[in-house]
Design a protein around this motif. Structure first.
Motif, PDB file in Angstrom:
ATOM      1  N   ALA A   6       6.082   6.943 -12.103  1.00  0.00           N
ATOM      2  CA  ALA A   6       4.842   7.603 -11.668  1.00  0.00           C
ATOM      3  C   ALA A   6       4.944   7.897 -10.184  1.00  0.00           C
ATOM      4  N   LYS A   8       3.263   9.927  -6.656  1.00  0.00           N
ATOM      5  CA  LYS A   8       2.053  10.511  -6.070  1.00  0.00           C
ATOM      6  C   LYS A   8       2.391  11.359  -4.854  1.00  0.00           C
ATOM      7  N   ASN A  36       5.047   9.802  -1.990  1.00  0.00           N
ATOM      8  CA  ASN A  36       4.686   8.481  -1.495  1.00  0.00           C
ATOM      9  C   ASN A  36       5.983   7.648  -1.339  1.00  0.00           C
ATOM     10  N   CYS A  39       7.015   5.447  -4.095  1.00  0.00           N
ATOM     11  CA  CYS A  39       7.400   6.186  -5.312  1.00  0.00           C
ATOM     12  C   CYS A  39       8.846   6.669  -5.191  1.00  0.00           C
ATOM     13  N   VAL A  61       6.303  11.414 -13.714  1.00  0.00           N
ATOM     14  CA  VAL A  61       4.969  11.949 -13.998  1.00  0.00           C
ATOM     15  C   VAL A  61       4.101  11.885 -12.745  1.00  0.00           C
ATOM     16  N   ILE A  63       0.032  12.991 -11.366  1.00  0.00           N
ATOM     17  CA  ILE A  63      -1.302  13.418 -11.793  1.00  0.00           C
ATOM     18  C   ILE A  63      -1.982  14.088 -10.608  1.00  0.00           C
ATOM     19  N   SER A  94      -7.836   5.072  -9.183  1.00  0.00           N
ATOM     20  CA  SER A  94      -6.705   4.338  -9.783  1.00  0.00           C
ATOM     21  C   SER A  94      -6.908   4.087 -11.270  1.00  0.00           C
ATOM     22  N   LEU A 115       6.390   2.114 -10.838  1.00  0.00           N
ATOM     23  CA  LEU A 115       5.440   2.772  -9.922  1.00  0.00           C
ATOM     24  C   LEU A 115       5.678   2.212  -8.525  1.00  0.00           C
ATOM     25  N   LYS A 117       4.286   0.173  -5.292  1.00  0.00           N
ATOM     26  CA  LYS A 117       3.291  -0.909  -5.263  1.00  0.00           C
ATOM     27  C   LYS A 117       1.958  -0.380  -4.729  1.00  0.00           C
ATOM     28  N   ALA A 119      -0.047   3.410  -2.901  1.00  0.00           N
ATOM     29  CA  ALA A 119       0.025   4.764  -2.358  1.00  0.00           C
ATOM     30  C   ALA A 119      -0.427   4.670  -0.901  1.00  0.00           C
ATOM     31  N   SER A 122      -4.366   6.064  -0.142  1.00  0.00           N
ATOM     32  CA  SER A 122      -5.561   5.285  -0.515  1.00  0.00           C
ATOM     33  C   SER A 122      -5.354   3.790  -0.294  1.00  0.00           C
ATOM     34  N   ASP A 123      -4.076   3.346  -0.225  1.00  0.00           N
ATOM     35  CA  ASP A 123      -3.772   1.916  -0.053  1.00  0.00           C
ATOM     36  C   ASP A 123      -4.421   1.046  -1.118  1.00  0.00           C
ATOM     37  N   ASN A 124      -4.545   1.570  -2.342  1.00  0.00           N
ATOM     38  CA  ASN A 124      -5.278   0.808  -3.361  1.00  0.00           C
ATOM     39  C   ASN A 124      -4.510  -0.395  -3.903  1.00  0.00           C
ATOM     40  N   ASN A 125      -3.207  -0.217  -4.152  1.00  0.00           N
ATOM     41  CA  ASN A 125      -2.411  -1.295  -4.753  1.00  0.00           C
ATOM     42  C   ASN A 125      -3.068  -1.791  -6.049  1.00  0.00           C
ATOM     43  N   GLN A 126      -3.361  -0.874  -6.959  1.00  0.00           N
ATOM     44  CA  GLN A 126      -4.084  -1.232  -8.185  1.00  0.00           C
ATOM     45  C   GLN A 126      -3.470  -0.635  -9.441  1.00  0.00           C
ATOM     46  N   THR A 127      -2.861   0.558  -9.305  1.00  0.00           N
ATOM     47  CA  THR A 127      -2.565   1.351 -10.506  1.00  0.00           C
ATOM     48  C   THR A 127      -1.598   0.635 -11.454  1.00  0.00           C
TER      49      THR A 127
END
Ligand code: AMP
Length: 249
Positions: A6, A8, A36, A39, A61, A63, A94, A115, A117, A119, A122-127
């Motif tokens: 994945a 981004k 990213n 990625c 992939v 999105i 995410s 994936l 760790k 992005a 956004s720095d989410n670290n969730q997906t």
């Protein structure tokens, strides 16, 4: 084994991010965008698995809107075999990304999903974590080493103050940390070849996922400007300033 990566499209990490005048978001007008960095590491790891004969296909992939195809083509130039873009106009959160990836995993049945760790926009670290939970599959996050052994994957994870190695039954979800590998550069012939590799576009309706978000971005503020330093003429003056001005001693 098929590997699904994945990727981004994010603001290039060399660019100093500007905030929009109304503080509603980061200003991306005329800003250089890139893969990213985490990625890129995920692509490199998947391509190395293919080169070692452990993986037989690398599918990438992304999105987002049509502009993401630039990053998918970069991944194809780095060695991925084919690409999938899920067409989403607005920025998906995410959970929506994880739900869409879960549907693609159902269709593609990869042995490993890899994936970044996190992005860097956004720095989410969730997906990755959400995807593993939705699929009810094991996860190895913050990987600094990945070793496929028959029907399982050993992932060495970077944790506070050391390393931890976990064994994941395939199929599994892995997220990359910075030290996993050093991504290669795409060569010109491979950039040309990547233009002819297959790239499918899917819609959220085809995948049966709604990307409506429960999360609203309220405000973005730039970091406060750093104050200029001053020169002091003696240690006594320094101690006085630390005590009375900065109040740190
Ligand atoms: P995050 O949880 O948003 O910090 O992102 C972690 C990882 O999830 C990224 O490094 C990507 O591998 C993946 N990811 C996040 N957003 C997308 C997206 N729009 N398309 C594809 N992969 C994504």
């Amino acid at each position: 084994m098929k590997v699904l990566v994945a990727v981004k499209r994010v603001i290039d990490y060399n660019v100093k991010a500007r905030v929009k005048a109304d503080n509603s978001d980061v200003d991306l007008a005329n800003v250089k965008m890139a893969l990213n960095p985490f990625c890129e590491i995920a692509i490199e790891e998947a391509v190395r698995l293919k080169e070692a004969g452990t993986a037989n296909e690398v599918v990438v992939v992304s999105i987002g809107n049509k502009s993401c195809e630039e990053q998918i083509r970069t991944a194809l130039a780095l060695g991925a075999d084919r690409g999938i873009r899920v067409d989403v106009e607005t920025k998906p959160d995410s959970l929506s990304v994880a739900k869409l990836l879960a549907k693609i995993v159902e269709k593609e049945a990869p042995g490993m999903v890899i994936l970044g760790k996190q992005a860097i926009d956004s720095d989410n670290n969730q997906t990755g974590q959400m995807l593993a939970a939705l699929l009810d599959r094991p996860q190895g996050t913050f990987a600094s080493e990945v070793e496929v052994t028959g029907d399982s994957i050993n992932v060495t994870r970077e944790i506070d103050g050391g390393l931890q190695t976990v064994n994941l039954a395939i199929p599994a979800v892995v997220t990359t940390d910075l030290r996993l590998n050093e991504p290669r550069y795409a060569s010109l012939p491979n950039i040309m070849k990547a233009k002819r590799k297959p790239l499918d576009v899917l819609t959220t309706d085809e995948l049966g996922v709604s990307v409506a978000s429960n999360l609203q971005l309220l405000r973005v503020d730039p970091p406060s400007e750093r104050q200029a330093g001053i020169k002091v003429s003696s240690v006594d003056e320094l101690v006085e300033k630390l005590r009375n001005d900065a109040k740190v001693i």
